[in-house]
Design a protein around this motif. Structure first.
Motif, mmCIF file in Angstrom:
data_model
loop_
_atom_site.group_PDB
_atom_site.id
_atom_site.type_symbol
_atom_site.label_atom_id
_atom_site.label_comp_id
_atom_site.label_asym_id
_atom_site.label_seq_id
_atom_site.Cartn_x
_atom_site.Cartn_y
_atom_site.Cartn_z
ATOM 1 N N ILE A 253 0.837 -1.204 0.000
ATOM 2 C CA ILE A 253 0.000 0.000 0.000
ATOM 3 C C ILE A 253 0.873 1.254 0.000
ATOM 4 O O ILE A 253 0.608 2.206 -0.748
ATOM 5 C CB ILE A 253 -0.947 -0.009 1.224
ATOM 6 N N SER A 254 1.924 1.247 0.812
ATOM 7 C CA SER A 254 2.834 2.396 0.854
ATOM 8 C C SER A 254 3.586 2.550 -0.458
ATOM 9 O O SER A 254 3.822 3.675 -0.922
ATOM 10 C CB SER A 254 3.831 2.228 2.007
ATOM 11 N N MET A 255 3.963 1.425 -1.086
ATOM 12 C CA MET A 255 4.651 1.506 -2.369
ATOM 13 C C MET A 255 3.764 2.107 -3.449
ATOM 14 O O MET A 255 4.202 2.949 -4.230
ATOM 15 C CB MET A 255 5.149 0.113 -2.785
ATOM 16 N N VAL A 256 2.510 1.659 -3.498
ATOM 17 C CA VAL A 256 1.581 2.198 -4.498
ATOM 18 C C VAL A 256 1.329 3.680 -4.237
ATOM 19 O O VAL A 256 1.282 4.492 -5.164
ATOM 20 C CB VAL A 256 0.262 1.400 -4.481
ATOM 21 N N ARG A 257 1.196 4.057 -2.960
ATOM 22 C CA ARG A 257 0.980 5.470 -2.627
ATOM 23 C C ARG A 257 2.181 6.315 -3.059
ATOM 24 O O ARG A 257 2.016 7.397 -3.614
ATOM 25 C CB ARG A 257 0.740 5.611 -1.127
#
Length: 361
Positions: A253-257
């Motif tokens: 999720i943090s990578m996509v954000r």
């Protein structure tokens, strides 16, 4: 008729899930014990207690659990189907039109397994990696600040050797020496008159005073940098590798954000996302193939029969090798298993013409 079918679906699903969960829990416990033995140097060398040993072994579990998760699911399903075969319940399921219930149970268990493995791969494994890095840094900081013995070489992590001359009551370390050989292409040595372990609540670092950094590359070229004050991150000395992949400890999720905010979907983000998502494809492919092979009753008897549990493991290892060397990405093996499973299903449910001598044509 609908209510018995629902009960049959729930019954088969419960058999699939029970065997798989029991096997997975046993495998995780054994792997945790093995990790405890592998991490025993934390207790014997670095002066830490069993609690630190147990937690550090626990943080290394998610990658191993991912490697065995879909194998446990496949073996759980094949064991349940073998039990149904031995009790002749599988024959009754097919003869009474319960094949749809078998399919629904497979879909239900497979869906829950995919959700579990996606949570494990995208969320839990990166979090465990991050906690493991923090614990290793804390252990290394404690090793330097209080546990490290004067005038005795101590290995902080494989490839990193520390030595101090003495300590003062204020926590000041005299004659600090650290030799880092983790990088095959560069040997780096830190030498300082004094050192002190500092921290900001989250990160630890060494404040080195009046020293030098010696660099020696693989070709024998030598360079030296002198300093009056230098801050060296403890985490740079506590990792087993010089190069730490920051995305290994970042959840998806943090990578996509981050990618959406920067507009840069670079290769490392895409690689991690595809590797983690491939775990779901492995679960789907193996479940479909296992049910296609073992989900139909058979009256054949052979003198030598390879256990289906061993077949599942061979299939899983073959899939791993195929995915590792495939130019189409890590999900290749899961897709191949799924396609082969569908073909086996089609072959087994395809109507056949019975000849006069009773042989299917």
């Amino acid at each position: 008729m609908v209510q018995p079918m629902k009960k049959l679906t729930a019954y088969i699903s419960r058999l699939f899930a029970t065997d798989a969960v029991i096997l997975f829990v046993i495998a995780c416990f054994l792997l945790w014990l093995v990790n405890c033995l592998r991490q025993f140097d934390v207790v014997s060398v670095k002066g830490q207690g069993f609690g630190t040993l147990a937690v550090q072994a626990l943080y290394t579990m998610p990658p191993l659990a991912l490697a065995f998760f879909y194998i446990c699911i496949g073996i759980g399903i094949v064991r349940a189907l073998a039990a149904l075969q031995n009790s002749h319940e599988l024959h009754i399921i097919h003869s009474s039109g319960g094949l749809k219930s078998l399919f629904r149970a497979t879909i239900f268990v497979c869906t829950l397994s995919v959700i579990a493995v996606m949570f494990l791969a995208h969320i839990l494994e990166p979090m465990a990696n991050r906690k493991s890095y923090e614990l290793q840094a804390a252990v290394a900081a404690d090793l330097v600040s209080s546990t490290l013995k004067p005038n005795r070489f101590t290995q902080a992590t494989p490839g990193v050797v520390l030595l101090i001359g003495g300590r003062e009551g204020s926590g000041l370390i005299n004659e600090f020496y650290a030799d880092d050989r983790r990088d095959p292409g560069m040997r780096r040595t830190y030498i300082a008159e004094t050192a002190r372990v500092m921290g900001d609540g989250e990160n630890y670092f060494l404040e080195l005073r009046d020293g030098k950094i010696e660099n020696l590359d693989a070709n024998g070229r030598y360079s030296e940098v002198r300093f009056a004050r230098y801050e060296l991150g403890i985490d740079t000395l506590s990792q087993q590798s010089v190069y730490v992949d920051k995305y290994a400890s970042m959840d998806s999720i943090s990578m996509v954000r981050e990618a959406l905010e920067t507009g840069n979907w670079h290769s490392e983000i895409l690689r991690h996302l595809s590797n983690r998502s491939a775990e779901g494809l492995r679960v789907i492919g193996l479940c479909v193939l296992v049910v296609a092979i073992s989900g139909f009753p058979s009256g054949k008897r052979t003198r030598f029969k390879l256990p289906m549990e061993a077949v599942v493991m061979l299939i899983a290892f073959g899939e791993r090798g195929m995915s590792a060397y495939s130019p189409w990405g890590p999900g290749t093996g899961g897709v191949v298993l799924f396609v082969v499973g569908i073909l086996v299903f089609a072959f087994k449910i395809w109507p056949r013409r019975i000849t006069r001598d009773g042989v299917a044509a």
